[in-house]
Design an enzyme around this catalytic site. Structure first.
Site, PDB file in Angstrom:
ATOM      1  N   GLU A   1      27.058   1.628 -29.165  1.00  0.00           N
ATOM      2  CA  GLU A   1      25.877   1.031 -29.793  1.00  0.00           C
ATOM      3  C   GLU A   1      24.690   0.905 -28.856  1.00  0.00           C
ATOM      4  OE1 GLU A   1      29.365  -1.550 -31.350  1.00  0.00           O
ATOM      5  OE2 GLU A   1      28.841  -0.470 -29.534  1.00  0.00           O
TER       6      GLU A   1
ATOM      7  N   ASP B   1      31.960  -1.269 -31.040  1.00  0.00           N
ATOM      8  CA  ASP B   1      32.738  -2.504 -30.848  1.00  0.00           C
ATOM      9  C   ASP B   1      33.911  -2.577 -31.813  1.00  0.00           C
ATOM     10  OD1 ASP B   1      31.070  -3.294 -28.822  1.00  0.00           O
ATOM     11  OD2 ASP B   1      29.848  -4.608 -30.069  1.00  0.00           O
TER      12      ASP B   1
ATOM     13  N   ASP C   1      35.061  -5.009 -33.651  1.00  0.00           N
ATOM     14  CA  ASP C   1      35.056  -5.918 -34.798  1.00  0.00           C
ATOM     15  C   ASP C   1      34.608  -5.169 -36.054  1.00  0.00           C
ATOM     16  OD1 ASP C   1      32.375  -5.539 -34.341  1.00  0.00           O
ATOM     17  OD2 ASP C   1      31.937  -7.619 -33.819  1.00  0.00           O
TER      18      ASP C   1
ATOM     19  N   GLU D   1      31.816  -5.229 -37.691  1.00  0.00           N
ATOM     20  CA  GLU D   1      30.478  -4.654 -37.573  1.00  0.00           C
ATOM     21  C   GLU D   1      30.543  -3.318 -36.841  1.00  0.00           C
ATOM     22  OE1 GLU D   1      26.685  -5.622 -39.011  1.00  0.00           O
ATOM     23  OE2 GLU D   1      28.470  -6.879 -39.060  1.00  0.00           O
TER      24      GLU D   1
ATOM     25  N   TYR E   1      35.244  -8.751 -24.496  1.00  0.00           N
ATOM     26  CA  TYR E   1      34.422  -8.779 -25.711  1.00  0.00           C
ATOM     27  C   TYR E   1      34.187 -10.215 -26.162  1.00  0.00           C
ATOM     28  CZ  TYR E   1      32.540  -7.234 -30.172  1.00  0.00           C
ATOM     29  OH  TYR E   1      31.717  -7.002 -31.237  1.00  0.00           O
TER      30      TYR E   1
ATOM     31  N   ARG F   1      32.883 -11.504 -29.091  1.00  0.00           N
ATOM     32  CA  ARG F   1      33.002 -11.961 -30.484  1.00  0.00           C
ATOM     33  C   ARG F   1      34.481 -11.996 -30.835  1.00  0.00           C
ATOM     34  NH1 ARG F   1      28.467  -8.550 -30.763  1.00  0.00           N
ATOM     35  NH2 ARG F   1      26.546  -9.752 -31.047  1.00  0.00           N
TER      36      ARG F   1
ATOM     37  N   HIS G   1      41.578 -10.296 -31.178  1.00  0.00           N
ATOM     38  CA  HIS G   1      41.215  -9.872 -29.832  1.00  0.00           C
ATOM     39  C   HIS G   1      41.762 -10.857 -28.803  1.00  0.00           C
ATOM     40  CE1 HIS G   1      38.480  -7.535 -32.226  1.00  0.00           C
ATOM     41  NE2 HIS G   1      37.800  -8.600 -32.589  1.00  0.00           N
TER      42      HIS G   1
END
Length: 746
Positions: free
Chosen positions: A8, A81, A83, A85, A307, A309, A354
């Site tokens: 990203e 990532d 997750d 998103e 990470y 989140r 995670h």
């Protein structure tokens, strides 16, 4: 080039490229490359909620470049990532880049290190469409609520307002707390403290004293609100005249306290708010940078944390082993655990997908890498490092002592604690929103002098103390995030946007770190609570979050979840559009008459809040501030009555705008000079030594303090200044439980 890796952000791309060979080219998508259109709904309700995705104008050039690179690649690796998103971004990339006929792999990793990247490349997988569906479901659900409900707010309240699913619940919590505070009636109560000395202390001329609080009369507990007036406490003081104070019971118990787990997204935001004064948005921005990579001398770009989140408290085995070695080497073997400590999940709806947030290597000590980070990055990294290390250290052990003292038919009690072994407290003590933690122990010693049962103590004096019960505290970012998480509302990726959105929309404002609802926020909340209770219902919103989780687990189809919500919602919305009257929502009747035409005055909601207006508008245009606003305005006008415009010399007058009151030249429009109205703090500017620090507000309503000589001097701080540091000359700012210097942080 044979292998194209897409992530990203350019920072993440730079860090990853260090670990890959010449066969790999690492590129960034710069975030999302497709989204629902801004100008229209973008969801076909009649076709099973089929979304229409578009490439935003700002992403078109980047998409074209990635397409060109993808054509030349033999293998495309989507490394966004891990997750929902990130999964959705990978799915959109796969669709837009035209990868048909190309080999495409999806890889994920929890930290940006060589071992993690190598392991991910060895274990590629397909795009998880369940996670994509869950993200799509959330996006479409929020779009339907926002785009369908916002026009109603435009018609019934004011143009330009908008509604959001999770944000509306957050505003409701803040509004209801404010009303609790307004309704609260403080109760008076008294505490009686006996300041006592031991015989030994008297003989040795020692200052050792103990403070004992009155807790019982005639063997019955008095209770916190038991003594309600000064007359009552005075009667007790009189009754105790000439009493002997004898120690009747001494209780000593060894107690242990375990450390808090390593950070989740929620707890990181809470602690960064309490201890560092960071907003959730700032915390996540800094954490993102630490995760994606920072230039560390000869090492180059290094991902410093895992990470950020996550709602898991799990730590990987290699991290646990490294933590143990660091604890033994840095603090001593007695501080290390023989076996790792594991934590159970606590958050409602926690996905445990995670690891917790931790340093990628505990060997990167905060003090050693501080030189490579900016001040705020260093502070956040240190917080993460200490919390993660502390969770694998021995418990703190302390002796808790209770001394009961009899005087006639009254019983007093003194309590204290002495640390026997610091354990994790050597490194870290968790902050609290209210109070000092479990058992009142916050890592500090309260030492009582040695006493024995039957010993007589000498009374120095009796101290009656008056208190009043306090209303519930206003929400801070930390306590609001904690409440949302506890109720199962929102997920790790949503807390920070929720906090900033409710301020940006003008529904709440932050003053000295606390949330206050605006007039607009109160009116919009009341409309939603009365007419759309499901939108702002905590249980309903939490249930929707659970269903989105079930979509991610493959248990539900997103279209079914949306359909069950939308159709009743749309029917209800259509019905309410004809029933809700704007006047009833935005106007309140008063007993006051218009001094110009005699008609009743009403309280209306305007762009800048509530004001008094003639009910005969537009025939009569009489309008004025509310009585309390008028008093404040008169005081401000008096304060600045002699203020002159520095541009033309005309008198400056107090005016009101979107961001509150300001001074404007009375010669407007010929002279357009304006100045902010600032509250003085009485603290000299530590930078220029000439100006004074004054209170100001950002365009988003956040309070800060800056030099009144701006723009000549640009010194500014977020926290309220209370004085100048005697040690270094920096500014001392207000913090919970005291003050701290912004320079030497002591």
């Amino acid at each position: 080039m044979s292998k194209l890796v897409i992530v990203e952000s350019p920072t993440k791309a730079k860090t990853i490229s260090r670990f890959l060979g010449k066969d790999y080219k690492v590129e960034s998508s710069y975030g999302h490359i497709r989204d629902l259109p801004k100008s229209k709904l973008g969801v076909d309700v009649g076709k099973n909620f089929e979304p229409t995705y578009v490439i935003p104008p700002k992403a078109k050039k980047r998409v074209s470049e990635l397409k060109s690179l993808a054509k030349k690649a033999d293998l495309i690796i989507l490394a966004t990532d891990e997750d929902r998103e990130g999964e959705a971004i990978a799915w959109h990339l796969n669709f837009v880049l035209g990868t048909k006929g190309k080999k495409v792999e999806r890889i994920t990793f929890h930290e940006i290190t060589k071992n993690a990247i190598d392991e991910a490349l060895k274990n590629p997988r397909d795009i998880d469409l369940r996670l994509v569906d869950s993200q799509q479901g959330r996006r479409i659900l929020d779009r339907l609520v926002g785009y369908e409900l916002s026009p109603l707010l435009w018609k019934k309240v004011r143009y330009g307002l908008s509604a959001g699913r999770v944000q509306s619940v957050a505003v409701r919590l803040i509004v209801e707390r404010e009303r609790e505070i307004k309704k609260f009636k403080p109760e008076e109560y008294w505490d009686l403290i006996a300041k006592l000395k031991t015989t030994r202390a008297i003989q040795e001329s020692s200052n050792a004293e103990l403070d004992a609080h009155l807790i019982k009369k005639d063997n019955k507990l008095i209770g916190r609100l038991g003594i309600k007036s000064q007359e009552e406490v005075n009667r007790i003081v009189k009754d105790l005249e000439g009493s002997e104070y004898e120690v009747v019971v001494v209780t000593k118990k060894e107690r242990k306290r375990a450390p808090a787990p390593a950070f989740t997204t929620s707890t990181l935001q809470q602690e960064a708010s309490r201890k560092l004064g960071f907003s959730a948005k700032k915390t996540m921005m800094l954490a993102q940078g630490l995760y994606e990579g920072v230039e560390i001398g000869k090492e180059g770009s290094v991902g410093l944390i895992t990470y950020m989140r996550t709602d898991s408290t799990f730590l990987a085995q290699n991290a646990l082993a490294e933590a143990k070695k660091v604890i033994e080497d840095k603090f001593g073997k007695e501080y290390a655990l023989s076996e790792p400590r594991y934590y159970r999940k606590k958050a409602k709806g926690a996905q445990e997908a995670h690891e917790a947030i931790r340093p990628t290597s505990f060997l990167r000590y905060p003090e050693e890498i501080k030189q490579y980070l900016d001040k705020d990055q260093a502070r956040l990294y240190e917080l993460i490092w200490k919390r993660a290390i502390a969770c694998q250290m021995q418990e703190a052990i302390f002796d808790a002592t209770t001394v009961d003292i009899q005087a006639k038919n009254y019983l007093f009690r003194a309590t204290g604690s002495v640390i026997k072994f610091k354990g994790f407290i050597e490194v870290y003590v968790e902050g609290k929103d209210f109070g000092n933690g479990s058992n009142g122990f916050n890592g500090k010693e309260v030492v009582l002098p040695e006493v024995s049962e039957g010993e007589k103590l000498e009374l120095i004096k009796l101290i009656p103390e008056q208190h009043f019960t306090e209303p519930p505290a206003r929400y801070t970012e930390a306590s609001l995030v904690k409440t949302l998480e506890k109720e199962g509302i929102g997920r790790p990726s949503t807390y920070a946007p929720t906090m900033s959105t409710i301020v940006d929309r003008g529904y709440v404002e932050k003053k000295e770190g606390k949330f206050y609802p605006t007039d607009t926020g109160m009116v919009v909340n009341d409309l939603l609570v009365e007419h759309f209770p499901e939108i702002v219902d905590l249980k309903f919103t939490a249930h929707m979050e659970e269903e989105l989780d079930e979509i991610a687990e493959g248990k539900l189809k997103w279209q079914k979840v949306i359909s069950e919500f939308y159709h009743p919602f749309k029917e209800h919305l259509t019905k309410k559009e004809g029933q809700i009257e704007k006047k009833k929502v935005t106007e309140e009747e008063t007993n006051e008459k218009c001094e110009k035409c005699g008609k009743p005055m009403v309280i209306k909601l305007g762009r800048f809040g509530k004001f008094m207006s003639c009910s005969g508008y537009p025939e009569c245009k009489n309008a004025k501030p509310l009585p309390e606003q008028q008093k404040e305005e008169e005081a401000i006008k008096k304060e600045f009555a002699n203020e002159k415009c520095e541009k033309c010399g005309a008198p400056m007058v107090v005016r009101r705008g979107r961001f509150g009151r300001f001074l404007g030249c009375s010669n407007y429009p010929k002279c357009k000079n304006i100045k902010p109205i600032s509250k003085k703090t009485g603290v000299r500017c530590p930078k220029c030594k000439k100006g004074e620090l004054v209170e100001r507000s950002t365009k988003r309503g956040r309070t800060f303090y800056s030099c009144d000589k701006y723009p000549q001097c640009d010194f500014a701080v977020w926290e309220k200044p209370v004085g100048i540091c005697k040690k270094c000359g920096g500014v001392m700012v207000e913090k919970k439980g005291g003050s701290v210097c912004t320079e030497c942080e002591k």
